[in-house]
Design a protein around this motif. Structure first.
Motif, PDB file in Angstrom:
ATOM      1  N   ILE A   1      -4.874 -23.695 -26.228  1.00  0.00           N
ATOM      2  CA  ILE A   1      -5.572 -23.729 -27.520  1.00  0.00           C
ATOM      3  C   ILE A   1      -6.308 -25.056 -27.637  1.00  0.00           C
ATOM      4  O   ILE A   1      -5.679 -26.113 -27.612  1.00  0.00           O
ATOM      5  CB  ILE A   1      -4.580 -23.567 -28.695  1.00  0.00           C
ATOM      6  CG1 ILE A   1      -3.871 -22.208 -28.584  1.00  0.00           C
ATOM      7  CG2 ILE A   1      -5.303 -23.687 -30.023  1.00  0.00           C
ATOM      8  CD1 ILE A   1      -2.806 -22.004 -29.639  1.00  0.00           C
ATOM      9  N   PRO A   2      -7.629 -25.046 -27.772  1.00  0.00           N
ATOM     10  CA  PRO A   2      -8.395 -26.292 -27.797  1.00  0.00           C
ATOM     11  C   PRO A   2      -7.996 -27.213 -28.941  1.00  0.00           C
ATOM     12  O   PRO A   2      -7.688 -26.760 -30.046  1.00  0.00           O
ATOM     13  CB  PRO A   2      -9.845 -25.807 -27.964  1.00  0.00           C
ATOM     14  CG  PRO A   2      -9.831 -24.399 -27.473  1.00  0.00           C
ATOM     15  CD  PRO A   2      -8.492 -23.859 -27.819  1.00  0.00           C
TER      16      PRO A   2
ATOM     17  N   LYS B   1     -10.790 -28.201 -17.992  1.00  0.00           N
ATOM     18  CA  LYS B   1      -9.350 -27.957 -17.937  1.00  0.00           C
ATOM     19  C   LYS B   1      -9.009 -26.481 -17.707  1.00  0.00           C
ATOM     20  O   LYS B   1      -7.841 -26.129 -17.660  1.00  0.00           O
ATOM     21  CB  LYS B   1      -8.712 -28.435 -19.251  1.00  0.00           C
ATOM     22  CG  LYS B   1      -8.941 -29.910 -19.521  1.00  0.00           C
ATOM     23  CD  LYS B   1      -8.565 -30.284 -20.944  1.00  0.00           C
ATOM     24  CE  LYS B   1      -8.897 -31.727 -21.231  1.00  0.00           C
ATOM     25  NZ  LYS B   1      -8.650 -32.091 -22.647  1.00  0.00           N
ATOM     26  N   LEU B   2     -10.024 -25.632 -17.583  1.00  0.00           N
ATOM     27  CA  LEU B   2      -9.773 -24.205 -17.392  1.00  0.00           C
ATOM     28  C   LEU B   2      -9.730 -23.858 -15.906  1.00  0.00           C
ATOM     29  O   LEU B   2     -10.500 -24.405 -15.115  1.00  0.00           O
ATOM     30  CB  LEU B   2     -10.861 -23.376 -18.078  1.00  0.00           C
ATOM     31  CG  LEU B   2     -11.021 -23.577 -19.585  1.00  0.00           C
ATOM     32  CD1 LEU B   2     -12.117 -22.684 -20.120  1.00  0.00           C
ATOM     33  CD2 LEU B   2      -9.719 -23.317 -20.321  1.00  0.00           C
ATOM     34  N   HIS B   3      -8.865 -22.934 -15.545  1.00  0.00           N
ATOM     35  CA  HIS B   3      -8.739 -22.535 -14.146  1.00  0.00           C
ATOM     36  C   HIS B   3      -9.643 -21.351 -13.846  1.00  0.00           C
ATOM     37  O   HIS B   3      -9.197 -20.290 -13.426  1.00  0.00           O
ATOM     38  CB  HIS B   3      -7.286 -22.210 -13.822  1.00  0.00           C
ATOM     39  CG  HIS B   3      -6.757 -23.024 -12.686  1.00  0.00           C
ATOM     40  ND1 HIS B   3      -5.459 -22.990 -12.275  1.00  0.00           N
ATOM     41  CD2 HIS B   3      -7.366 -23.912 -11.863  1.00  0.00           C
ATOM     42  CE1 HIS B   3      -5.280 -23.820 -11.256  1.00  0.00           C
ATOM     43  NE2 HIS B   3      -6.427 -24.381 -11.004  1.00  0.00           N
TER      44      HIS B   3
ATOM     45  N   ILE C   1      -9.177 -18.435 -29.983  1.00  0.00           N
ATOM     46  CA  ILE C   1      -8.428 -17.182 -29.868  1.00  0.00           C
ATOM     47  C   ILE C   1      -8.770 -16.478 -28.563  1.00  0.00           C
ATOM     48  O   ILE C   1      -7.899 -15.937 -27.871  1.00  0.00           O
ATOM     49  CB  ILE C   1      -8.733 -16.268 -31.070  1.00  0.00           C
ATOM     50  CG1 ILE C   1      -8.211 -16.915 -32.366  1.00  0.00           C
ATOM     51  CG2 ILE C   1      -8.112 -14.886 -30.879  1.00  0.00           C
ATOM     52  CD1 ILE C   1      -8.626 -16.183 -33.627  1.00  0.00           C
ATOM     53  N   GLY C   2     -10.051 -16.484 -28.204  1.00  0.00           N
ATOM     54  CA  GLY C   2     -10.483 -15.824 -26.972  1.00  0.00           C
ATOM     55  C   GLY C   2      -9.884 -16.445 -25.734  1.00  0.00           C
ATOM     56  O   GLY C   2      -9.448 -15.734 -24.817  1.00  0.00           O
ATOM     57  N   LEU C   3      -9.831 -17.781 -25.688  1.00  0.00           N
ATOM     58  CA  LEU C   3      -9.229 -18.451 -24.534  1.00  0.00           C
ATOM     59  C   LEU C   3      -7.729 -18.196 -24.469  1.00  0.00           C
ATOM     60  O   LEU C   3      -7.151 -18.096 -23.386  1.00  0.00           O
ATOM     61  CB  LEU C   3      -9.507 -19.954 -24.594  1.00  0.00           C
ATOM     62  CG  LEU C   3     -10.965 -20.378 -24.399  1.00  0.00           C
ATOM     63  CD1 LEU C   3     -11.092 -21.886 -24.498  1.00  0.00           C
ATOM     64  CD2 LEU C   3     -11.500 -19.890 -23.057  1.00  0.00           C
TER      65      LEU C   3
ATOM     66  N   SER D   1      -5.498 -21.605  -7.501  1.00  0.00           N
ATOM     67  CA  SER D   1      -4.025 -21.556  -7.501  1.00  0.00           C
ATOM     68  C   SER D   1      -3.513 -22.028  -8.832  1.00  0.00           C
ATOM     69  O   SER D   1      -4.195 -22.708  -9.579  1.00  0.00           O
ATOM     70  CB  SER D   1      -3.475 -22.456  -6.372  1.00  0.00           C
ATOM     71  OG  SER D   1      -3.898 -23.781  -6.573  1.00  0.00           O
ATOM     72  N   GLY D   2      -2.269 -21.678  -9.152  1.00  0.00           N
ATOM     73  CA  GLY D   2      -1.661 -22.135 -10.392  1.00  0.00           C
ATOM     74  C   GLY D   2      -2.002 -21.249 -11.560  1.00  0.00           C
ATOM     75  O   GLY D   2      -2.431 -20.110 -11.411  1.00  0.00           O
ATOM     76  N   GLY D   3      -1.813 -21.769 -12.757  1.00  0.00           N
ATOM     77  CA  GLY D   3      -2.008 -20.982 -13.964  1.00  0.00           C
ATOM     78  C   GLY D   3      -3.417 -21.075 -14.513  1.00  0.00           C
ATOM     79  O   GLY D   3      -4.325 -21.599 -13.872  1.00  0.00           O
ATOM     80  N   TYR D   4      -3.551 -20.572 -15.732  1.00  0.00           N
ATOM     81  CA  TYR D   4      -4.867 -20.522 -16.368  1.00  0.00           C
ATOM     82  C   TYR D   4      -5.350 -21.917 -16.746  1.00  0.00           C
ATOM     83  O   TYR D   4      -6.500 -22.265 -16.557  1.00  0.00           O
ATOM     84  CB  TYR D   4      -4.771 -19.637 -17.613  1.00  0.00           C
ATOM     85  CG  TYR D   4      -5.989 -19.678 -18.488  1.00  0.00           C
ATOM     86  CD1 TYR D   4      -7.222 -19.217 -18.023  1.00  0.00           C
ATOM     87  CD2 TYR D   4      -5.927 -20.201 -19.776  1.00  0.00           C
ATOM     88  CE1 TYR D   4      -8.334 -19.249 -18.841  1.00  0.00           C
ATOM     89  CE2 TYR D   4      -7.035 -20.238 -20.583  1.00  0.00           C
ATOM     90  CZ  TYR D   4      -8.229 -19.767 -20.106  1.00  0.00           C
ATOM     91  OH  TYR D   4      -9.329 -19.800 -20.901  1.00  0.00           O
TER      92      TYR D   4
END
Length: 447
Positions: A74-75, A185-187, A426-428, A441-444
Motif C-alpha cells: 500500500i503506497p 519497489k514493485l516486482h 487498492i489496485g496494487l 524472483s521473490g514476491g510482489y
C-alpha cells in the motif's frame, strides 16, 4: 495592517537630544510576544515550534509509510496526503493562503529533484525497447482523460469548452513523482517499469505545455493547433539540447571532483542552473532535469561509447536517496494542504472524474499492451493512474491569472488526485495476488 500595529505599539521614539531614535523596551517586548504568539486562528502559518513539530511528524510518517509499503504494497503517499489534510484544513496549522504563496517555489524544487531521480533510474535500453508503448499510452491516455474530464465539466458544471478542456489537460497525465517512487519497489518486469516511468515523465511535461498554451488562449481569446505543436516541439528540443549538451561535459567535471566534499551539491547546483536556463527560454525545465539525470545515470554506456573510464559512482546514492525521500514526503503532505471541502459538487465531480479516468485506463491498457507483458505488468499498468505534482501546481495558476472558475480548480483537482491515488493503492493491493513474471524472483514487493 503593519502600519496600524506599529502606530499602536511603537518600538522607538525620537531622541530629543539628537537626530536618532531611542528604542522602547516595552515596544520590543510587545513585538516579540506578538511574533511568538502567531498561531492557528490569526496567521497563515503557526508558530515555529508547532511548525517544526509538524515537520517531524511528516518525516516520521514518511519513514513508517515506506516500511508499511514494503510489507503491504500500500503506497505511503495516501497517508502523507491525509496528514496534509489534518495539519492544514482540519487543524489549521498552515492556512491555504500560505500554501498558495509557496506553491511555485516548493513545486519547482520537487519537480527538479524527482525528475532528476527518475532520469538516474531510467534504463535507457528498456526505454527504447518500450518507447512506442509509452508514447501510445501518453497520446491516447492523455486525450481520453482530457475528453472525459472536459465533457464532464462542460455538461455537468456548465463551463465553456476551453475552460473544460483546460481542466482535463491539468489532470490528463499520471504523476511522475508517484510513479517513479512506486515502480522502483514493485516486482514487475524491467520493461514495464521503464514504460511506466517514461510515460509518467512525458505526461507531466505534456500536461504542463498544453495547460500553458490553453492559459494563453483563454487570456487572449485565440487558440491554434499549430501553436500547440510548435510549443511542444520547442520544449522537447531545448530539453534535449540542454540535458545532453551539459550532461556529458559535467560527467568529465564531476569525475575529476569525485573526492571533493561537496561534489553532489555541485551537481544539484548545476541541475538548478539547467532548470533556470530552460525556463528562461520558456521551455520545459522538467524535461531538462530528466535528460540530465539520464546522462549521469548511464555512465557505463558512455564509458563504452566515449572510451573513457568514469568512476563507479558519479552520484552519492546515499545522500541522493535521502534528499529525494525528504522532497517526496513533504510534497505529498503539501498536496493534502490544498484540500478544500467548501463546495460538495466539486468533491463529487472530482471523485466521479477520477473513476471515469480509471475506466478509460483499463480499456486503453487492454488495447495497447497486447503482447510482451505478463498479467502482473498489465494489471499494474491499468491501475497506475495517480495524479500529483503537475496537477497540483497547475491548479493554482488560474487563481493568479484571474481565469473563470479559478477557485474551482484547486478543489476539484485535489479530489481527483486523492481519488486516483486511492484507486492506485487498492489496485496494487489486488495485484499482489498475481504471481510475478517468471524472470523475476521473490514476491510482489521488494523487501
Amino acid at each position: 495592517m503593519l502600519k496600524s500595529y506599529f502606530e499602536e505599539n511603537p518600538i522607538s521614539k525620537p531622541d530629543p537630544g539628537g537626530s536618532g531614535y531611542n528604542f522602547l523596551p516595552e515596544g520590543i517586548a510587545n513585538l516579540q510576544n506578538t511574533l511568538a504568539n502567531l498561531s492557528f486562528g490569526d496567521s497563515l502559518i503557526a508558530s515555529a515550534p508547532i511548525l517544526l513539530l509538524a515537520a517531524s511528524v511528516v518525516i516520521i510518517m514518511g519513514v513508517l509509510g515506506e516500511a508499511f509499503f514494503k510489507k503491504t504494497g500500500i503506497p505511503d503517499v495516501l497517508f502523507l496526503m491525509v496528514l496534509g489534510v489534518i495539519i492544514g484544513p482540519v487543524l489549521g496549522i498552515i492556512q491555504p493562503e500560505a500554501v498558495l504563496e509557496i506553491v511555485p517555489y516548493f513545486a519547482a524544487v520537487a519537480l527538479i529533484i524527482i525528475m532528476f531521480d527518475g532520469g538516474l533510474n531510467l534504463h535507457l535500453g528498456k526505454v527504447v525497447k518500450t518507447a512506442h508503448f509509452s508514447i501510445i499510452l501518453v497520446i491516447v491516455g492523455f486525450a481520453v482523460s482530457v475528453g472525459i474530464v472536459g465533457s464532464f465539466a462542460h455538461y455537468g458544471l456548465g463551463w465553456e469548452w476551453i475552460d473544460s478542456i483546460l481542466l482535463g489537460s491539468i489532470v490528463g497525465g499520471s504523476s511522475s513523482i508517484i510513479v517513479f517512487g512506486l515502480v522502483k519497489k514493485l516486482h514487475i518486469s524491467e520493461e514495464a517499469k521503464s514504460m511506466l516511468n517514461f510515460e509518467s515523465a512525458l505526461t507531466d511535461i505534456f500536461a504542463v505545455i498544453v495547460a500553458f498554451v490553453l492559459f494563453e488562449a483563454i487570456l487572449s481569446g485565440e487558440f491554434s493547433l499549430d501553436l500547440l505543436g510548435v510549443t511542444i516541439g520547442k520544449a522537447v528540443m531545448v530539453g534535449l539540447v540542454l540535458g545532453f549538451g551539459v550532461g556529458i561535459p559535467w560527467m568529465f567535471i564531476i569525475s575529476k571532483l569525485k573526492n571533493a566534499q561537496h561534489s553532489y551539491m555541485l551537481t544539484i547546483g548545476m541541475l538548478f542552473m539547467l532548470f533556470f536556463l530552460a525556463t528562461s527560454f520558456g521551455e520545459s525545465g522538467a524535461l531538462t532535469a530528466l535528460v540530465f539525470g539520464l546522462m549521469l545515470g548511464k555512465k557505463n554506456y558512455f564509458t563504452r561509447v566515449l572510451k573513457i573510464k568514469f568512476p563507479e559512482d558519479l552520484i552519492d546514492d546515499s545522500l541522493h536517496n535521502q534528499v529525494t525521500f525528504l522532497v517526496r514526503a513533504f510534497f505529498f503532505v503539501f498536496v493534502g494542504l490544498l484540500a478544500s471541502f467548501a463546495q460538495i459538487e466539486y468533491v463529487i465531480f472530482g471523485v466521479i472524474a477520477a473513476i471515469a479516468i480509471y475506466i478509460g485506463r483499463i480499456i486503453i491498457t487492454k488495447t495497447v499492451l497486447v503482447r510482451g507483458f505478463s498479467k502482473l505488468d498489465i494489471k499494474v499498468t491499468s491501475v497506475m493512474i495517480p495524479r500529483g505534482l503537475a496537477a497540483a501546481v497547475l491548479a493554482t495558476f488560474p487563481l493568479s491569472m484571474g481565469l473563470p472558475n479559478a477557485d474551482a480548480y484547486p478543489q476539484i483537482i485535489f479530489f481527483v488526485v486523492i481519488t486516483t491515488v486511492i484507486i492506485t493503492t487498492i489496485g496494487l493491493g489486488g495485484a499482489k495476488k498475481i504471481p510475478p513474471p517468471e524472470s523475476q524472483s521473490g514476491g510482489y514487493v521488494k523487501e
